[in-house]
Design a protein around this motif. Structure first.
Motif, mmCIF file in Angstrom:
data_model
loop_
_atom_site.group_PDB
_atom_site.id
_atom_site.type_symbol
_atom_site.label_atom_id
_atom_site.label_comp_id
_atom_site.label_asym_id
_atom_site.label_seq_id
_atom_site.Cartn_x
_atom_site.Cartn_y
_atom_site.Cartn_z
ATOM 1 N N GLY A 158 8.784 6.630 16.525
ATOM 2 C CA GLY A 158 8.136 5.660 17.401
ATOM 3 C C GLY A 158 6.735 5.285 16.961
ATOM 4 O O GLY A 158 5.857 5.027 17.789
ATOM 5 N N LEU A 159 6.516 5.257 15.640
ATOM 6 C CA LEU A 159 5.208 4.863 15.112
ATOM 7 C C LEU A 159 5.309 3.477 14.470
ATOM 8 O O LEU A 159 6.400 3.015 14.134
ATOM 9 C CB LEU A 159 4.739 5.868 14.049
ATOM 10 C CG LEU A 159 4.375 7.256 14.553
ATOM 11 C CD1 LEU A 159 4.301 8.234 13.395
ATOM 12 C CD2 LEU A 159 3.043 7.220 15.311
ATOM 13 N N ASP A 160 4.156 2.831 14.310
ATOM 14 C CA ASP A 160 4.147 1.554 13.597
ATOM 15 C C ASP A 160 4.257 1.803 12.101
ATOM 16 O O ASP A 160 3.880 2.874 11.608
ATOM 17 C CB ASP A 160 2.839 0.799 13.886
ATOM 18 C CG ASP A 160 2.825 0.225 15.293
ATOM 19 O OD1 ASP A 160 3.920 -0.067 15.815
ATOM 20 O OD2 ASP A 160 1.725 0.083 15.861
ATOM 21 N N CYS A 161 4.770 0.799 11.391
ATOM 22 C CA CYS A 161 4.851 0.883 9.942
ATOM 23 C C CYS A 161 4.207 -0.387 9.378
ATOM 24 O O CYS A 161 4.475 -1.488 9.858
ATOM 25 C CB CYS A 161 6.306 0.976 9.504
ATOM 26 S SG CYS A 161 6.520 1.207 7.724
ATOM 27 N N ALA A 162 3.347 -0.223 8.395
ATOM 28 C CA ALA A 162 2.659 -1.376 7.789
ATOM 29 C C ALA A 162 2.881 -1.364 6.276
ATOM 30 O O ALA A 162 1.984 -1.023 5.499
ATOM 31 C CB ALA A 162 1.170 -1.345 8.133
ATOM 32 N N PRO A 163 4.093 -1.764 5.851
ATOM 33 C CA PRO A 163 4.417 -1.685 4.416
ATOM 34 C C PRO A 163 3.635 -2.671 3.556
ATOM 35 O O PRO A 163 3.607 -2.518 2.334
ATOM 36 C CB PRO A 163 5.920 -1.988 4.382
ATOM 37 C CG PRO A 163 6.226 -2.678 5.654
ATOM 38 C CD PRO A 163 5.239 -2.203 6.658
ATOM 39 N N GLU A 164 2.997 -3.673 4.192
ATOM 40 C CA GLU A 164 2.265 -4.666 3.401
ATOM 41 C C GLU A 164 0.770 -4.372 3.336
ATOM 42 O O GLU A 164 0.028 -5.130 2.716
ATOM 43 C CB GLU A 164 2.449 -6.068 4.016
ATOM 44 C CG GLU A 164 3.879 -6.440 4.365
ATOM 45 C CD GLU A 164 4.741 -6.632 3.131
ATOM 46 O OE1 GLU A 164 4.166 -6.896 2.056
ATOM 47 O OE2 GLU A 164 5.970 -6.481 3.236
ATOM 48 N N LEU A 165 0.315 -3.305 3.990
ATOM 49 C CA LEU A 165 -1.137 -3.103 4.085
ATOM 50 C C LEU A 165 -1.767 -2.790 2.730
ATOM 51 O O LEU A 165 -2.881 -3.222 2.448
ATOM 52 C CB LEU A 165 -1.445 -1.980 5.089
ATOM 53 C CG LEU A 165 -2.930 -1.752 5.405
ATOM 54 C CD1 LEU A 165 -3.605 -3.023 5.898
ATOM 55 C CD2 LEU A 165 -3.095 -0.638 6.449
ATOM 56 N N LEU A 166 -1.065 -2.047 1.891
ATOM 57 C CA LEU A 166 -1.589 -1.737 0.556
ATOM 58 C C LEU A 166 -0.770 -2.458 -0.506
ATOM 59 O O LEU A 166 0.415 -2.702 -0.322
ATOM 60 C CB LEU A 166 -1.514 -0.229 0.291
ATOM 61 C CG LEU A 166 -2.411 0.677 1.121
ATOM 62 C CD1 LEU A 166 -2.119 2.142 0.783
ATOM 63 C CD2 LEU A 166 -3.891 0.376 0.882
ATOM 64 N N TYR A 167 -1.414 -2.780 -1.616
ATOM 65 C CA TYR A 167 -0.656 -3.335 -2.744
ATOM 66 C C TYR A 167 -1.282 -2.870 -4.052
ATOM 67 O O TYR A 167 -2.453 -2.484 -4.103
ATOM 68 C CB TYR A 167 -0.591 -4.862 -2.673
ATOM 69 C CG TYR A 167 -1.899 -5.559 -2.977
ATOM 70 C CD1 TYR A 167 -2.923 -5.609 -2.037
ATOM 71 C CD2 TYR A 167 -2.113 -6.175 -4.220
ATOM 72 C CE1 TYR A 167 -4.121 -6.243 -2.323
ATOM 73 C CE2 TYR A 167 -3.308 -6.811 -4.506
ATOM 74 C CZ TYR A 167 -4.311 -6.850 -3.555
ATOM 75 O OH TYR A 167 -5.496 -7.464 -3.854
ATOM 76 N N ARG A 168 -0.464 -2.886 -5.086
ATOM 77 C CA ARG A 168 -0.933 -2.512 -6.428
ATOM 78 C C ARG A 168 -1.595 -3.719 -7.071
ATOM 79 O O ARG A 168 -0.970 -4.775 -7.181
ATOM 80 C CB ARG A 168 0.246 -2.068 -7.296
ATOM 81 C CG ARG A 168 0.944 -0.825 -6.794
ATOM 82 C CD ARG A 168 0.351 0.420 -7.385
ATOM 83 N NE ARG A 168 1.134 1.583 -6.994
ATOM 84 C CZ ARG A 168 0.823 2.823 -7.332
ATOM 85 N NH1 ARG A 168 -0.248 3.077 -8.069
ATOM 86 N NH2 ARG A 168 1.578 3.826 -6.938
#
Ligand SMILES: [Zn+2]
Ligand SMILES: [Zn+2]
Length: 248
Positions: A158-168
């Motif tokens: 039940g947590l948020d996920c931010a897959p776009e927050l970091l990038y290479r």
């Protein structure tokens, strides 16, 4: 050639056939005993190398100390790292297959193991952020295994996920082939950035990855997040390699 080996060779075909179809045609094979059905079967789960104390309170490197030498001598950018397993045996094999052999179908079970660990070993965090993969490598592999794990843990906990927050910001060559630890550290410094400072400011982040070895990658991610104003950054990985410098 083993079943998994054949499946690995078929991963190129997966681009044509669609991975879900391939996953349906080829059931998972246990990384521990070779049995069919799961990436790690129910009996092999009981034999996995659980990471138990003593280990470094900061980076979780196994060893008879409160802090490993690196964490004793340098201020880490991450607040800490935790993992359910040591990187050996069946969990190591499962991670390698998940990561390099196109066994994407392992994601739900691997994610569930991480979610169960986080449930019983809570970390401070509002949002799960997967360690990013450079877009070139993502194109080659077809998926970022860290993102699949993070999404599953987010759903389960039940947590948020931010897959776009970091990038290479630039491509880093395979770390395993780089023998020199200092060279590996140089390779990753400054190679990660945030897409949105506002998205990081004031947040408590849990970074998700499959395995931690030197901690350099998590350090780089944590640095980018803290520069953008993250309050805390913990690392959560399936396994910690500790001592062995195998590259990430
Ligand atoms: Zn098994
Ligand atoms: Zn340490």
């Amino acid at each position: 050639m083993s079943f998994i080996g054949r499946l690995g060779r078929l991963s190129g075909l997966a681009e044509l056939a669609g991975r879900s179809l391939l996953d349906a045609l080829y059931p998972l094979e246990c990384a521990g005993c070779g049995g069919s059905g799961k990436i790690i079967c129910d009996s092999c789960v009981d034999d996995l190398p659980v990471l138990s104390a003593p280990y470094c309170v900061v980076c979780a490197t196994p060893g008879d100390f409160a802090r490993c030498q690196v964490c004793a001598e340098t201020a880490r950018r991450f607040d800490g790292i935790r993992a359910p397993f040591r990187y050996s045996g069946a969990i190591r094999k499962a991670i390698l297959e998940f990561k390099y052999s196109g066994i994407k179908a392992a994601a739900p079970q691997m994610g569930d193991m991480l979610a169960e660990y986080l449930d019983s070993n809570p970390l401070p965090g509002d949002v799960l952020v997967p360690v990013p993969m450079h877009r070139r490598r993502l194109r080659e592999r077809g998926y970022n295994q860290a993102e699949l794990l993070a999404r599953r843990v987010a759903d389960r906990c039940g947590l948020d996920c931010a897959p776009e927050l970091l990038y290479r910001t630039r491509h880093v060559g395979p770390q395993a082939g780089t023998a020199d630890a200092a060279q590996r550290a140089t390779n990753v410094v400054g190679s990660v950035a945030v897409t949105s400072v506002a998205g990081a400011t004031g947040t408590r982040v849990i970074l998700v990855d499959d395995v931690v070895t030197t901690g350099n990658t998590l350090e780089t991610c944590a640095d980018a997040l803290k520069r953008a104003g993250a309050v805390s950054v913990w690392g959560l990985t399936l396994a910690v390699a500790g001592g062995t410098r195998l590259g990430e």
